[in-house]
Design a protein around this motif. Structure first.
Motif, PDB file in Angstrom:
ATOM      1  N   THR A  86      78.810  20.366  37.762  1.00 60.46           N
ATOM      2  CA  THR A  86      78.091  19.156  37.252  1.00 60.46           C
ATOM      3  C   THR A  86      76.783  19.381  35.783  1.00 60.46           C
ATOM      4  O   THR A  86      77.561  18.173  35.481  1.00 60.46           O
ATOM      5  CB  THR A  86      76.783  19.896  38.138  1.00 60.46           C
ATOM      6  N   LEU A  87      77.283  20.921  35.253  1.00 64.33           N
ATOM      7  CA  LEU A  87      76.997  20.546  33.657  1.00 64.33           C
ATOM      8  C   LEU A  87      78.453  20.390  33.059  1.00 64.33           C
ATOM      9  O   LEU A  87      77.815  19.031  32.030  1.00 64.33           O
ATOM     10  CB  LEU A  87      76.767  22.004  33.531  1.00 64.33           C
ATOM     11  N   ALA A  88      79.687  20.222  33.439  1.00 64.48           N
ATOM     12  CA  ALA A  88      80.884  19.752  32.774  1.00 64.48           C
ATOM     13  C   ALA A  88      81.026  18.494  32.909  1.00 64.48           C
ATOM     14  O   ALA A  88      80.752  17.416  32.149  1.00 64.48           O
ATOM     15  CB  ALA A  88      82.047  20.011  33.418  1.00 64.48           C
ATOM     16  N   SER A  89      80.462  17.394  33.794  1.00 69.61           N
ATOM     17  CA  SER A  89      80.659  16.116  34.240  1.00 69.61           C
ATOM     18  C   SER A  89      79.394  15.388  34.013  1.00 69.61           C
ATOM     19  O   SER A  89      79.851  14.793  33.068  1.00 69.61           O
ATOM     20  CB  SER A  89      79.988  15.597  36.090  1.00 69.61           C
ATOM     21  N   ARG A 108      78.139  33.245  43.387  1.00 71.38           N
ATOM     22  CA  ARG A 108      78.541  32.841  42.030  1.00 71.38           C
ATOM     23  C   ARG A 108      79.808  31.440  42.633  1.00 71.38           C
ATOM     24  O   ARG A 108      79.816  30.444  41.404  1.00 71.38           O
ATOM     25  CB  ARG A 108      80.137  33.835  42.886  1.00 71.38           C
ATOM     26  N   ALA A 109      79.057  31.065  44.139  1.00 68.29           N
ATOM     27  CA  ALA A 109      79.488  29.275  44.052  1.00 68.29           C
ATOM     28  C   ALA A 109      78.963  28.607  43.726  1.00 68.29           C
ATOM     29  O   ALA A 109      79.231  27.917  43.427  1.00 68.29           O
ATOM     30  CB  ALA A 109      79.611  29.431  45.961  1.00 68.29           C
ATOM     31  N   GLU A 110      77.423  28.664  43.544  1.00 65.64           N
ATOM     32  CA  GLU A 110      76.553  28.010  42.896  1.00 65.64           C
ATOM     33  C   GLU A 110      76.899  28.036  41.747  1.00 65.64           C
ATOM     34  O   GLU A 110      76.447  26.853  41.358  1.00 65.64           O
ATOM     35  CB  GLU A 110      75.129  28.502  43.362  1.00 65.64           C
ATOM     36  N   PRO A 142      68.956  45.675  50.899  1.00 67.42           N
ATOM     37  CA  PRO A 142      69.952  44.610  51.722  1.00 67.42           C
ATOM     38  C   PRO A 142      71.362  45.031  51.939  1.00 67.42           C
ATOM     39  O   PRO A 142      71.330  46.863  51.351  1.00 67.42           O
ATOM     40  CB  PRO A 142      69.843  43.302  50.631  1.00 67.42           C
ATOM     41  N   SER A 143      72.296  45.723  52.741  1.00 66.08           N
ATOM     42  CA  SER A 143      73.068  46.253  52.495  1.00 66.08           C
ATOM     43  C   SER A 143      74.690  45.841  51.658  1.00 66.08           C
ATOM     44  O   SER A 143      74.555  44.334  51.275  1.00 66.08           O
ATOM     45  CB  SER A 143      73.797  46.083  54.238  1.00 66.08           C
ATOM     46  N   PRO A 144      75.371  46.482  51.131  1.00 66.35           N
ATOM     47  CA  PRO A 144      76.541  46.272  50.863  1.00 66.35           C
ATOM     48  C   PRO A 144      77.319  44.549  50.847  1.00 66.35           C
ATOM     49  O   PRO A 144      77.314  44.121  50.026  1.00 66.35           O
ATOM     50  CB  PRO A 144      77.475  47.542  50.544  1.00 66.35           C
ATOM     51  N   ALA A 145      77.269  44.788  52.466  1.00 64.17           N
ATOM     52  CA  ALA A 145      78.029  43.937  52.542  1.00 64.17           C
ATOM     53  C   ALA A 145      77.200  42.349  52.558  1.00 64.17           C
ATOM     54  O   ALA A 145      77.226  41.528  52.400  1.00 64.17           O
ATOM     55  CB  ALA A 145      78.099  44.141  54.397  1.00 64.17           C
ATOM     56  N   HIS A 146      75.790  42.552  52.796  1.00 67.56           N
ATOM     57  CA  HIS A 146      75.026  41.448  52.268  1.00 67.56           C
ATOM     58  C   HIS A 146      74.555  41.388  50.634  1.00 67.56           C
ATOM     59  O   HIS A 146      75.025  40.573  50.632  1.00 67.56           O
ATOM     60  CB  HIS A 146      73.537  41.534  52.718  1.00 67.56           C
ATOM     61  N   LEU A 147      74.770  42.070  50.144  1.00 67.92           N
ATOM     62  CA  LEU A 147      74.796  42.257  48.692  1.00 67.92           C
ATOM     63  C   LEU A 147      75.963  41.177  48.012  1.00 67.92           C
ATOM     64  O   LEU A 147      76.673  40.248  47.625  1.00 67.92           O
ATOM     65  CB  LEU A 147      74.700  43.401  47.802  1.00 67.92           C
ATOM     66  N   ARG A 148      77.322  41.833  48.755  1.00 68.19           N
ATOM     67  CA  ARG A 148      78.432  40.938  49.004  1.00 68.19           C
ATOM     68  C   ARG A 148      78.190  39.323  48.609  1.00 68.19           C
ATOM     69  O   ARG A 148      79.137  38.633  48.022  1.00 68.19           O
ATOM     70  CB  ARG A 148      79.483  41.474  49.448  1.00 68.19           C
ATOM     71  N   GLU A 149      77.805  39.180  49.871  1.00 69.58           N
ATOM     72  CA  GLU A 149      77.411  37.620  50.098  1.00 69.58           C
ATOM     73  C   GLU A 149      76.901  36.752  49.674  1.00 69.58           C
ATOM     74  O   GLU A 149      77.169  35.662  49.613  1.00 69.58           O
ATOM     75  CB  GLU A 149      77.660  37.855  51.807  1.00 69.58           C
ATOM     76  N   VAL A 150      75.402  38.278  49.237  1.00 72.56           N
ATOM     77  CA  VAL A 150      75.009  37.134  48.476  1.00 72.56           C
ATOM     78  C   VAL A 150      76.000  36.427  47.035  1.00 72.56           C
ATOM     79  O   VAL A 150      75.442  35.425  46.789  1.00 72.56           O
ATOM     80  CB  VAL A 150      73.694  38.002  47.975  1.00 72.56           C
ATOM     81  N   ASN A 151      76.633  37.898  46.820  1.00 72.25           N
ATOM     82  CA  ASN A 151      77.047  37.538  44.915  1.00 72.25           C
ATOM     83  C   ASN A 151      77.881  36.022  45.384  1.00 72.25           C
ATOM     84  O   ASN A 151      77.979  35.606  44.303  1.00 72.25           O
ATOM     85  CB  ASN A 151      77.389  38.662  44.499  1.00 72.25           C
ATOM     86  N   GLU A 152      78.884  36.103  46.521  1.00 72.93           N
ATOM     87  CA  GLU A 152      79.531  35.435  46.932  1.00 72.93           C
ATOM     88  C   GLU A 152      78.970  33.569  46.618  1.00 72.93           C
ATOM     89  O   GLU A 152      79.059  32.726  45.336  1.00 72.93           O
ATOM     90  CB  GLU A 152      80.026  35.768  48.343  1.00 72.93           C
ATOM     91  N   GLN A 153      77.738  33.654  47.204  1.00 68.09           N
ATOM     92  CA  GLN A 153      77.328  32.659  47.741  1.00 68.09           C
ATOM     93  C   GLN A 153      76.307  32.057  46.127  1.00 68.09           C
ATOM     94  O   GLN A 153      76.530  30.710  45.449  1.00 68.09           O
ATOM     95  CB  GLN A 153      76.054  32.294  47.876  1.00 68.09           C
TER      96      GLN A 153
END
Length: 409
Positions: A162-165, A153-155, A140-151
């Motif tokens: 959800t755990l807090a709820s 982090r969001a998850e 994977p490219s660095p851009a793709h890795l950044r996108e996956v990392n952002e996803q």
């Protein structure tokens, strides 16, 4: 052979004339240093040696950097390829170092061996690199890795929310269960207390009924009737799963059921239905049972057209508090013997109506006899009779909470 002074050397560096060694690999004196090919021009020697030195230093630094990265990062893939690249670059740097040496020392056989080693390592590196092209292209490219990392982090943030709820819901449910357990413990103690009171009432009914009875049949009839009225009141209170609330109209209808079946046209009931406590249901049932029994014994048999009216209302009492007012009236029949009805002897039924029931409900009762009518009136504080609807709803909520929590519903 004598060359003119200042003559230029040929393009190919040749050995000194007369050199005729049988071991050219060891005897390097037969070769001329590379500097002779450069005519020992200082500027050219400096340019040649300086360039090779810079290349050698750079080629030495690059493998050191690559191997340092490999040492500190154990998760780098294809480590063998990086080692091959480091070896290839290191050997290339050594060939440039040997290029500097050959300017003055003609060690060409050793330089040739070094170049051969460099060529072999270079070929191996190239082959391995070509075999790894599909794998390297799929990385994977660095851009793709950044996108996956952002996803990710969001998850992760969503999971944390959800755990807090869930933790909040678990804490809330735990508090509800603790409150429910406390309420159930109180209700259990209250049930034991009511059971003891009910047994005491039954025992008192037995004693008082026996004291006023003239025969065993008379005792059994009165005792069974009074205990039956208690049983009916208790059954109505718990008929809908409510442990402390009963419906006033249902209790009155149940106690007057024999009277209504006997003379349906002579019984009139009026009043608004509302929930009452279990204690009030028991006491009112005893009072209504006595009144209905007396009406069947003394009033209705000699008054074919007599009317029995039962009504109740809620109004302001003498102390300006809400009061529950129950009125039982028998009228329309033959004239009543007032002196006989009042009598000098007070039986247990009269004590129950005039003393016990009002005392238990913290109120007062009155009886009045006229020539053609009899009226019994019971006035008690409303809070001694009426049950709290909110309490009933909380009990129902507690029951539903238990059902949901433990998989019953």
């Amino acid at each position: 052979m004598v060359r003119p002074r200042g003559a230029v050397m040929p393009a190919t560096c040749i050995a000194s004339e007369g050199s005729n060694s049988m071991n050219p690999f060891i005897d390097i004196a037969q070769y001329m240093p590379h500097g002779m090919c450069l005519l020992w021009q200082p500027w050219l020697i400096t340019l040649w040696a300086g360039s090779d030195l810079l290349i050698f230093l750079s080629y030495m630094a690059i493998p050191i950097a690559l191997l340092t990265v490999l040492k500190k990062r154990g998760d780098i893939p294809h480590r063998g390829l990086i080692v091959l690249f480091a070896s290839f670059i290191l050997l290339c740097g050594l060939t440039h170092l040997m290029g500097i040496v050959t300017l003055w020392q003609p060690i060409y056989p050793y330089v040739g061996i070094l170049k051969l080693a460099t060529g072999i390592v270079s070929m191996i590196t190239a082959l391995v690199l070509f075999r790894l092209i599909p794998t390297l292209v799929s990385l994977p490219s660095p851009a793709h890795l950044r996108e996956v990392n952002e996803q990710l982090r969001a998850e992760a943030a969503a999971h944390e929310a959800t755990l807090a709820s869930l933790e909040s819901k678990v804490e809330q449910r735990t508090e509800e269960l603790n409150e429910l357990n406390t309420r159930l413990a109180v209700q259990a103690r209250e049930a034991v207390h009511r059971s003891r009171n009910l047994l005491s009432v039954v025992s008192s009914l037995a004693s008082q009924s026996a004291r006023g009875a003239t025969s065993m049949d008379d005792f059994l009839t009165s005792f069974h009737g009074r205990v039956g009225s208690l049983a009916d009141a208790t059954a109505l209170v718990v008929s809908e799963g409510k442990q402390s609330v009963g419906d006033l109209r249902a209790i009155i209808d149940k106690q007057l059921e024999p009277l209504i079946h006997a003379v349906p046209d002579q019984v009139r009931i009026s009043g608004t239905s509302f929930p009452i406590t279990a204690e009030a249901a028991q006491q009112l049932s005893l009072a209504l049972h006595e009144l209905a029994t007396n009406a069947q014994k003394y009033f209705l048999p000699r008054s074919a057209d007599g009317i029995v009216e039962i009504s109740w209302d809620v109004h302001a009492g003498p102390d300006e508090l809400q009061a529950f007012d129950l009125v039982w009236r028998e009228h329309g029949g033959e004239a009543i013997d007032v002196d006989f009805a009042r009598g000098d002897r007070e039986g247990f039924g009269s004590k129950l109506l005039n003393r016990i029931v009002p005392a238990m409900l913290k109120g007062e009762a009155t009886r009045s006899f006229e020539m053609d009518s009899f009226t019994y009136r019971l006035i008690v504080p409303l809070d001694a009779v009426a049950a709290s609807v909110n309490d009933d709803q909380e009990e129902g909520l507690a029951a539903r909470l238990v059902d949901r929590s433990f998989g019953i519903a």
